[in-house]
Design an enzyme around this catalytic site. Structure first.
Site, PDB file in Angstrom:
ATOM      1  N   ASP A 291       1.398   0.094  -2.906  1.00 12.55           N
ATOM      2  CA  ASP A 291       2.213   1.272  -3.172  1.00 12.55           C
ATOM      3  C   ASP A 291       2.253   1.453  -4.692  1.00 12.55           C
ATOM      4  OD1 ASP A 291       3.760   3.524  -2.960  1.00 12.55           O
ATOM      5  OD2 ASP A 291       5.261   2.640  -1.657  1.00 12.55           O
TER       6      ASP A 291
HETATM    7  C1  BGC Z   1       5.813   5.990  -2.233  1.00 17.24           C
HETATM    8  C2  BGC Z   1       4.665   6.130  -1.279  1.00 17.24           C
HETATM    9  C3  BGC Z   1       3.726   7.214  -1.750  1.00 17.24           C
HETATM   10  C4  BGC Z   1       3.275   6.879  -3.163  1.00 17.24           C
HETATM   11  C5  BGC Z   1       2.295   7.895  -3.741  1.00 17.24           C
HETATM   12  C6  BGC Z   1       5.345   5.863  -3.675  1.00 17.24           C
HETATM   13  O1  BGC Z   1       6.404   5.934  -4.566  1.00 17.24           O
HETATM   14  O2  BGC Z   1       6.573   4.866  -1.859  1.00 17.24           O
HETATM   15  O3  BGC Z   1       5.130   6.390   0.010  1.00 17.24           O
HETATM   16  O4  BGC Z   1       2.646   7.324  -0.881  1.00 17.24           O
HETATM   17  O5  BGC Z   1       4.406   6.833  -3.997  1.00 17.24           O
HETATM   18  O6  BGC Z   1       2.905   9.085  -4.022  1.00 17.24           O
END
Ligand code: BGC
Length: 733
Positions: A291
């Site tokens: 993530d």
């Molecule tokens: C979130 C994810 C997301 C990623 C990209 C993160 O902060 O937890 O769910 O896919 O950002 O935007």
């Protein structure tokens, strides 16, 4: 992506040697098997080229306010494996792709991804609401629309579906998944993956799915985002992992590791979860992306001493691609030189990324088709589907004295912060959905009722600040109204990532409107827009009807209006329990039994029963359930049993009913939740007619339970098959 990796690797090696091919161009030959292409390409890559493939950066203006970035990190390099792509421009996507292919030595295409969570431009209801449709077929169709709009904007990858089973609605991300039940998350996760990925990843409009967040993110303590989680081994296998496993079985191409620390080992570096369970045990052969900055965050989580250590621990844990930080790229040469890492980890990660790029057909077909907006976005059939999904997701929570539908109501008074608000109908994570494309509730009602009723809209109500001005106008306008419709709810950013709240109640400014409306003596209808279940204990008694609207997307206003007018009969049922008040959390239907009988252990100050439980939802029709009949009341562990129930629509209105088949296993060597949903079915039933619903019980699938190592057990004994208040007993020998 699930294959037998050992067989694949052996076949690939054999092919690679037998076809000859030392030819460096073999990987460009689409007639060769994927594994042979992967090995051919991998064998020619330098360390820098390999690390580039494991690096995911950002292109365009990041619209996730929780992800703060520095522009310099995202400078173009032809070696970068992929970008989160925040533009609608297919031309620009093609340009970056072209530069990457032409300026890199081996011409490896990029993968462009984005958070397409509930639609790209045509916005569907949030996933929590999608599950309330109990129609996986509809959700597959919606995901297909999202995939096509994404493809025509240059994307090949979405960070969806989220299948985190969520039981604490203070956690804002409860909106992004399919609610409190593992089976529901599994079914809707699979439906979504199918919609995105189609039959084949390289189909014309397919995009790769990314399951998230692996694993246990929804268990964040106190509902606070990013916090550590404590998950018992049984809870992990019984609740958290089943939806991921189902989606891996269904072929999901990629997975995102989660932010949270799981019982002392952060998920991004969790070898047990990623290497042992996901890759070895389940045979997942796609790639795992971290993530946002979750590799670097191992330092905050006190699991890594520095960035190099964080990178090494993540890749050893099984996280193949590093989102945003560039740590793999920057530090792995040094880590290899210091013997902190061996090349096989890097090769294995690159292999996984390349495999998906080949399967997506990116090498043969790297560019997006460029078409004008009217041909790619908001097509009439997409909007029609968006309205249908939204209407099916709305849940009628209360309808005293048939307040709804609003037949014969000539003067409708509409008040509330959501009444003419477009942005907050779109919901959190609304991708490139635009306010100007949204049908608001006011617009919907006006066009639905036309000249048959007058919609009197009182402007000026606020989400949070004092509504006393509107309240005094409401009092006088009520005199000439037949009904007061209050459109209340949450703003987008109150849910979603970092949308943690300490209470599920609406701000007192909104509750005051309900009180004022109630005091007029006119019928009061509440329309509730939210990304989570709400605390309704104070306002429920003051409302005659309540429709849970969720965050319904582009066509929200039309969908609401069709239910209010009676053009559509509501059929949504809750995918998550509405507690009586926030203090009841955690509350969900499948809890384990209490040690003491009676009211011992009850709260002293509030009831213990929820306001509305999982599966609840009214209709304009009424249904009568027969008793359940079983094909046999005693069976062996290998025999299948057919359960049948007949449901009669005993009203004069055609309707739609959903049947939830639950299993109760009263005594087991690991105690079981008092009910476990195993199957559901939704069907239309015309007024006065009946429909038979059946469930084929497969004991090994439906009557077994799992232990803390993931092994399943099937024990003899008595079971109960439950639908609503109907129960049939089954004895398993
Ligand atoms: C979130 C994810 C997301 C990623 C990209 C993160 O902060 O937890 O769910 O896919 O950002 O935007």
């Amino acid at each position: 992506m699930k294959k037998n990796l050992t067989i694949l690797a052996a076949a690939a090696t054999a092919l690679f040697t037998s076809c000859g091919s030392n030819s460096p161009d073999l990987y460009k030959d689409s007639s060769q098997p994927t594994e042979a292409r992967v090995e051919s390409l991998l064998s020619q890559m330098t360390l820098e080229e390999k690390l580039g493939q494991l690096n995911l950066l950002v292109l365009g203006r990041n619209n996730n306010i929780n992800n703060i970035e520095s522009g310099e990190k995202n400078a173009f390099s032809p070696l970068t494996g992929g970008y989160i792509y925040f533009s609608e421009s297919a031309e620009m996507a093609n340009e970056v792709q072209k530069r990457t292919i032409e300026e890199s030595r081996l011409g490896i295409p990029l993968i462009l991804g984005m958070d397409v969570i509930h639609g790209y431009k045509t916005i569907f209801p949030i996933p929590l609401a999608q599950a309330c449709t109990w129609s996986p077929e509809m959700v597959t169709e919606a995901s297909k629309v999202a995939a096509k709009e994404s493809r025509l904007s240059g994307l090949r990858w979405t960070y969806s579906p989220m299948v985190d089973v969520a039981r604490d609605a203070r956690w804002g991300r409860v909106s992004e998944g399919y609610g409190e039940d593992p089976h529901t998350n599994a079914v809707f996760g699979v439906a979504t993956v199918k919609g995105y990925q189609g039959e084949n990843l390289n189909d014309e409009y397919s995009i790769a799915a990314c399951l998230k967040h692996y694993a246990g993110y929804a268990y964040s303590q106190g509902g606070r985002d990013y916090r550590a989680t404590e998950i018992s081994p049984v809870a992990l296998w019984e609740t958290v992992l089943p939806p991921f496993h189902a989606c891996v079985e269904a072929g999901a191409a990629t997975i995102m590791s989660s932010f949270n620390d799981v019982n002392g080992i952060p998920a991004t570096a969790n070898e047990y979860l990623i290497q042992d369970v996901l890759k070895e045990r389940w045979g997942f052969d796609g790639f795992v992306v971290s993530d946002w900055s979750s590799v670097r965050q191992l330092i905050n989580q006190r699991y890594a001493v520095d960035t190099l250590d964080a990178g090494v621990k993540s890749i050893i844990g099984g996280t193949d691609m590093d989102m945003y930080d560039g740590i793999y790229l920057k530090y792995f040469e040094e880590a290899l030189a210091d013997n902190k890492l061996t090349m096989n980890y890097i090769d294995e990660a690159v292999r996984r990324v390349l495999r998906i790029k080949f399967e997506l057909g990116l090498f043969e077909n790297p560019y997006a088709e460029v078409v004008e907006d009217s041909l790619r976005y908001l097509l009439p059939e997409s909007l029609e589907l968006a309205e249908e999904v939204a209407a099916n997701s709305m849940v009628l929570l209360k309808n005293e004295a048939n307040t709804l539908p609003l037949t014969g109501k000539k003067n409708i008074l509409l008040v509330g912060a959501m009444a003419n608000n477009a942005e907050n109908l779109l919901g959190n994570w609304h991708c490139n959905g635009a306010e100007e494309d949204v049908v608001t509730i006011l617009e919907g009602l006006k066009s639905e009722f036309g000249n048959s009723s007058k919609i009197n809209y009182l402007e000026g109500a606020d989400f949070e600040s004092n509504n006393s001005g509107v309240i005094s106008r409401l009092r006088s306008a009520a005199n000439s109204s037949d009904v007061i419709v209050l459109a209340l709810g949450e703003m987008n950013h109150w849910s979603g990532e970092n949308g943690t709240r300490s209470t599920l109640s609406l701000p007192s400014a909104q509750e005051a409107l309900v009180e004022a409306a109630h005091k007029t003596g006119k019928p009061v209808v509440l329309l509730l827009t939210s990304g989570r279940p709400l605390e309704l204990c104070r306002i429920e008694p003051m409302a005659d009807a309540i429709l849970q609207v969720w965050q319904p997307g582009t066509m929200g206003g039309s969908a609401v209006s069709s239910i209010l007018s009676g053009r559509r009969n509501p059929s949504g049922k809750l995918s998550i329990t509405f507690p009586y008040s926030t203090g009841q959390i955690p509350i969900y239907y499948n809890q384990r039994a209490n040690a003491r009988n009676g009211n011992q252990g009850d709260y002293q100050d509030i009831p213990v029963t929820p306001m509305y439980t999982f599966g609840y939802g009214l209709s304009y029709s009424t249904f009568e359930y027969s008793d359940i009949t079983l094909s046999k009341n005693e069976a062996s562990k290998t025999e299948k049993i057919t359960a049948t129930i007949t449901v009669k629509n005993n009203s004069t209105t055609d309707g739609v009913e959903t049947i939830f088949w639950m299993i109760d296993d009263p005594v087991a060597t690991i105690t079981q939740p008092s009910l476990k949903m195993k199957h559901f079915e939704k069907a239309a039933i015309k007024a006065g007619e009946s429909k038979e619903f059946t469930f084929e019980i497969d004991p090994s699938r439906d009557l077994s339970f799992v232990d803390g190592t993931g092994e399943t057990h099937l024990e003899s004994g008595e079971f109960r098959i439950v639908v609503g208040d109907k129960i049939a007993k089954l004895s398993l020998k």
